[in-house]
Design a protein around this motif. Structure first.
Motif, PDB file in Angstrom:
ATOM      1  N   PRO A  48       0.839  -1.200   0.000  1.00 49.17           N
ATOM      2  CA  PRO A  48       0.000   0.000   0.000  1.00 49.17           C
ATOM      3  C   PRO A  48       0.873   1.248   0.000  1.00 49.17           C
ATOM      4  CG  PRO A  48       0.069  -1.010   2.187  1.00 49.17           C
ATOM      5  CD  PRO A  48       0.753  -1.965   1.255  1.00 49.17           C
ATOM      6  N   LEU A  49       0.275   2.374  -0.384  1.00 50.66           N
ATOM      7  CA  LEU A  49       1.024   3.628  -0.414  1.00 50.66           C
ATOM      8  C   LEU A  49       1.538   3.988   0.968  1.00 50.66           C
ATOM      9  CD1 LEU A  49      -1.159   5.873  -2.769  1.00 50.66           C
ATOM     10  CD2 LEU A  49       1.127   5.001  -3.229  1.00 50.66           C
ATOM     11  N   GLN A  50       2.809   4.383   1.026  1.00 50.76           N
ATOM     12  CA  GLN A  50       3.406   4.839   2.272  1.00 50.76           C
ATOM     13  C   GLN A  50       3.333   6.368   2.309  1.00 50.76           C
ATOM     14  OE1 GLN A  50       4.558   2.429   4.482  1.00 50.76           O
ATOM     15  NE2 GLN A  50       3.725   1.006   2.953  1.00 50.76           N
ATOM     16  N   ARG A  51       2.637   6.894   3.298  1.00 51.49           N
ATOM     17  CA  ARG A  51       2.407   8.335   3.334  1.00 51.49           C
ATOM     18  C   ARG A  51       3.715   9.127   3.350  1.00 51.49           C
ATOM     19  NH1 ARG A  51      -2.052  10.394   7.452  1.00 51.49           N
ATOM     20  NH2 ARG A  51      -3.194   8.995   6.050  1.00 51.49           N
ATOM     21  N   GLU A  52       4.717   8.598   4.076  1.00 51.95           N
ATOM     22  CA  GLU A  52       5.965   9.346   4.222  1.00 51.95           C
ATOM     23  C   GLU A  52       6.806   9.362   2.940  1.00 51.95           C
ATOM     24  OE1 GLU A  52       6.481   5.136   5.831  1.00 51.95           O
ATOM     25  OE2 GLU A  52       5.010   6.767   5.937  1.00 51.95           O
ATOM     26  N   THR A  53       6.556   8.447   2.014  1.00 46.53           N
ATOM     27  CA  THR A  53       7.344   8.410   0.768  1.00 46.53           C
ATOM     28  C   THR A  53       6.489   8.633  -0.479  1.00 46.53           C
ATOM     29  OG1 THR A  53       7.086   5.994   0.599  1.00 46.53           O
ATOM     30  CG2 THR A  53       9.043   6.832   1.773  1.00 46.53           C
ATOM     31  N   ALA A  54       5.203   8.898  -0.319  1.00 44.29           N
ATOM     32  CA  ALA A  54       4.292   9.000  -1.467  1.00 44.29           C
ATOM     33  C   ALA A  54       4.717  10.113  -2.430  1.00 44.29           C
ATOM     34  CB  ALA A  54       2.867   9.235  -0.985  1.00 44.29           C
ATOM     35  N   THR A  55       5.051  11.290  -1.879  1.00 49.45           N
ATOM     36  CA  THR A  55       5.450  12.404  -2.749  1.00 49.45           C
ATOM     37  C   THR A  55       6.739  12.093  -3.491  1.00 49.45           C
ATOM     38  OG1 THR A  55       4.382  13.983  -1.255  1.00 49.45           O
ATOM     39  CG2 THR A  55       6.015  14.855  -2.811  1.00 49.45           C
ATOM     40  N   THR A  72     -10.357  -1.549  -3.002  1.00 53.38           N
ATOM     41  CA  THR A  72     -10.475  -0.106  -3.222  1.00 53.38           C
ATOM     42  C   THR A  72      -9.151   0.614  -3.023  1.00 53.38           C
ATOM     43  OG1 THR A  72     -12.758  -0.220  -2.441  1.00 53.38           O
ATOM     44  CG2 THR A  72     -11.742   1.964  -2.564  1.00 53.38           C
ATOM     45  N   GLU A  73      -8.440   0.295  -1.964  1.00 50.79           N
ATOM     46  CA  GLU A  73      -7.197   1.009  -1.658  1.00 50.79           C
ATOM     47  C   GLU A  73      -6.137   0.765  -2.734  1.00 50.79           C
ATOM     48  OE1 GLU A  73      -3.921   1.444   1.972  1.00 50.79           O
ATOM     49  OE2 GLU A  73      -5.762   0.279   2.267  1.00 50.79           O
ATOM     50  N   GLN A  74      -5.989  -0.497  -3.147  1.00 52.11           N
ATOM     51  CA  GLN A  74      -4.996  -0.821  -4.170  1.00 52.11           C
ATOM     52  C   GLN A  74      -5.374  -0.215  -5.527  1.00 52.11           C
ATOM     53  OE1 GLN A  74      -4.050  -4.977  -4.416  1.00 52.11           O
ATOM     54  NE2 GLN A  74      -3.368  -5.112  -2.293  1.00 52.11           N
ATOM     55  N   LEU A  75      -6.670  -0.212  -5.833  1.00 59.39           N
ATOM     56  CA  LEU A  75      -7.128   0.369  -7.096  1.00 59.39           C
ATOM     57  C   LEU A  75      -6.902   1.875  -7.108  1.00 59.39           C
ATOM     58  CD1 LEU A  75      -8.405  -0.489  -9.753  1.00 59.39           C
ATOM     59  CD2 LEU A  75     -10.652  -0.012  -8.754  1.00 59.39           C
ATOM     60  N   ARG A  76      -7.110   2.519  -5.956  1.00 57.50           N
ATOM     61  CA  ARG A  76      -6.866   3.956  -5.857  1.00 57.50           C
ATOM     62  C   ARG A  76      -5.373   4.259  -6.033  1.00 57.50           C
ATOM     63  NH1 ARG A  76      -8.515   4.754  -0.983  1.00 57.50           N
ATOM     64  NH2 ARG A  76     -10.710   5.085  -1.558  1.00 57.50           N
ATOM     65  N   ALA A  77      -4.526   3.401  -5.466  1.00 55.99           N
ATOM     66  CA  ALA A  77      -3.078   3.597  -5.613  1.00 55.99           C
ATOM     67  C   ALA A  77      -2.664   3.458  -7.077  1.00 55.99           C
ATOM     68  CB  ALA A  77      -2.328   2.589  -4.749  1.00 55.99           C
TER      69      ALA A  77
END
Length: 552
Positions: A229-236, A281-286
């Motif tokens: 899943p997306l990691q908030r601290e490295t997403a940008t 949903t979460e993976q599809l959004r990513a």
């Protein structure tokens, strides 16, 4: 071996263990250092080899002329004077470094004021990409042949840095190590030492950019298939790096159109992942977020390029490389070409008495074009300026389907029998080594002299191979990640092949396929070494237990 966890798997399973965490960080630094070393060795080989320093440039004349027209005469970006183009076209059998030096000699090289007609676009059918690269290289480093090589290396280094910042585990860092090791090996194949092929694929030249696309493609595909899943601290950070690699990839497509089918490979992966994750949903959004980043980066690059160059690149159909011209010429891979009666279909005898000829000659395209010019009442005075433009592509496309409708069996045989043979032959001819410069091994022994490799360069080759072995020998490689790299490699190979079925393969034009083959061989050897490392401790332990029990 998906369930096997080697040392690099341990940190993910026991991140709270400080000792293991420190070991993981040291391992990450080590494998990144090895990847950087592989690049440094490759760069040293590029600048030290006489085979690279004295190379010719058969396909870059128009792009180089556009760059010099812009720098010396102030033409719009991508435009060129016909006199400047003629100067370089007349000297394609001389080393590019020598031609560029002579061009700058006052009174003996290019004139102080431009000569000939000002063309808004290049004339070679290769699109807008290479003139931009050549202009940037000469403006940054001066008008030297090595400036083109250095610019190519810097793009590779930028892509490698982005990749290692995003993927720095041992298995993923091996992509960078093997990439530069394979490139180093290619400098010792017949693509570099045989003058017949060396002439057609210069380091830093137009065709070499199919190799620049490799790391961006690995980055894009590994990012898409990443199950985490997306990691908030490295997403940008991850989004910026993905956008950067997408931009580099789009640039390589503009320079070298043979990489275009890889977009279909990316699209296929996206469709498969979207289907598999349709209820998550979460993976599809990513996945949607990653696609948005790639789409915006692509649009930004294409829009910036379109805005920077004359509008004629779009209106004349010269923005991208020609496709149908090469597909139609590719019919010449069939020994029966020109098929019986096909010369009567395209009447160019008024301008080319010999008509269509055997082989994949440019003249065959010109013959079809003259027939099109006459039948569509195009003014003959303007016909030359339209060659390799949009109208020319239309003529080639119509000619191909006209030939296919009349000779379906021969056309089918060309694509399913003769062109695959060309691919195999191309790979076998490419994978020839000649360290001592044996003239008899050249494709044309009576041609230009073959230059032997200096001992230092051969030493660099063996050091590069050793670096790859050390990477797999001491790095803590995750077999799950290694399997993912292998899957991406197979996908990239699969979507490299359509170009050579659509057109035709020769050693210089199929260099990217050779790179993937060398990369795959290195990956297989590395996987075997990793497997041996995982099995050996258990084997030794079993022997020790057996010996201990025997002593009892």
């Amino acid at each position: 071996m998906n369930g096997v966890a080697l040392r690099s798997d341990v940190p993910a399973m026991s991140a709270t263990d400080g000792v293991v965490g420190n070991q993981a960080r040291r391992n990450s630094i080590l494998v990144v250092a090895l990847a950087v070393l592989a690049f440094v060795i490759y760069a040293c080989a590029v600048f030290s080899l006489p085979q690279v320093r004295n190379t010719l440039a058969c396909c870059e004349s128009s792009g180089i002329a556009a760059a010099i027209s812009n720098i010396k005469y102030g033409t719009p970006l991508g435009s060129l004077y016909s006199g400047t183009f003629g100067y370089f076209a007349d000297r394609i059998y001389e080393p590019l470094s020598q031609t560029l030096e002579q061009a700058q000699i006052p009174g003996a090289g290019l004139p102080a004021t431009p000569s000939g007609t000002l063309y808004a676009t290049t004339r070679d059918g290769n699109g807008v990409g290479y003139p931009l690269i050549a202009t940037a290289a000469f403006r940054l480093f001066g008008i030297h042949a090595w400036a083109l090589q250095l610019t190519t290396l810097l793009l590779m280094a930028l892509s490698a840095a982005a990749f290692l910042w995003r993927f720095h585990s041992a298995a993923f860092a091996s992509v960078v190590t093997l990439y530069f090791t394979a490139l180093t090996v290619m400098l010792f194949t017949s693509l570099a030492w045989d003058p017949q092929w060396q002439f057609s694929i210069a380091v830093g030249g137009l065709r070499y950019f199919s190799l620049v696309s490799v790391l961006p493609l690995f980055h894009i595909l590994l990012t898409l298939v990443d199950p985490r899943p997306l990691q908030r601290e490295t997403a940008t950070r991850d989004a910026v790096l993905l956008a950067l690699q997408t931009a580099i990839f789009i640039l390589t497509v503009l320079v070298r159109g043979s990489t275009l089918p890889q977009i279909a490979g990316i699209a296929l992966v996206c469709m498969v992942l979207a289907w598999k994750r349709r209820r998550k949903t979460e993976q599809l959004r990513a996945l949607t977020g990653k696609l948005a980043v790639m789409g915006l980066a692509s649009i930004a690059v294409l829009s910036a390029v379109a805005a920077a160059v004359p509008r004629d690149y779009l209106t004349e159909g010269r923005f991208g490389p020609t496709i149908w011209e090469r597909v139609t010429q590719g019919l010449g891979t069939n020994p029966a070409w020109p098929f019986a009666g096909v010369n009567e279909m395209f009447d160019c005898k008024q301008f080319m008495p010999q008509g269509l000829q055997p082989g994949t000659l440019d003249e065959n395209g010109h013959c079809i074009w003259f027939d099109y010019v006459l039948k569509h009442h195009i003014a003959i005075e303007t016909a030359g300026d339209k060659v390799l433009g949009g109208s020319y592509e239309t003529a080639m496309r119509e000619a191909f389907f006209k030939i296919a409708a009349r000779y379906p069996a021969e056309v089918l045989k060309t694509f399913v029998y003769y062109k695959p043979q060309r691919i195999v032959t191309s790979m076998s001819r490419s994978m020839r080594f000649n360290f001592g410069g044996d003239q008899s091994r050249a494709r044309h022994p009576a041609g230009p002299p073959v230059v032997p490799y200096p001992p230092l360069a051969i030493g660099l080759l063996f050091v590069s191979l050793a670096v790859a072995l050390v990477h797999f020998g001491i790095g803590a490689v995750s077999t799950a990640e290694l399997s993912r790299v292998a899957g991406v490699t197979l996908l990239l190979v699969a979507f490299t092949l359509p170009t050579y079925f659509a057109v035709w393969a020769t050693p210089p034009v199929s260099a990217d396929l050779l790179l993937y083959c060398l990369f795959g061989l290195g990956l297989a050897a590395g996987a075997m070494l990793v497997g041996t490392r995982s099995v050996l401790p258990h084997y030794i332990h079993g022997i020790r237990v057996a010996v201990a029990e025997a002593k009892r």
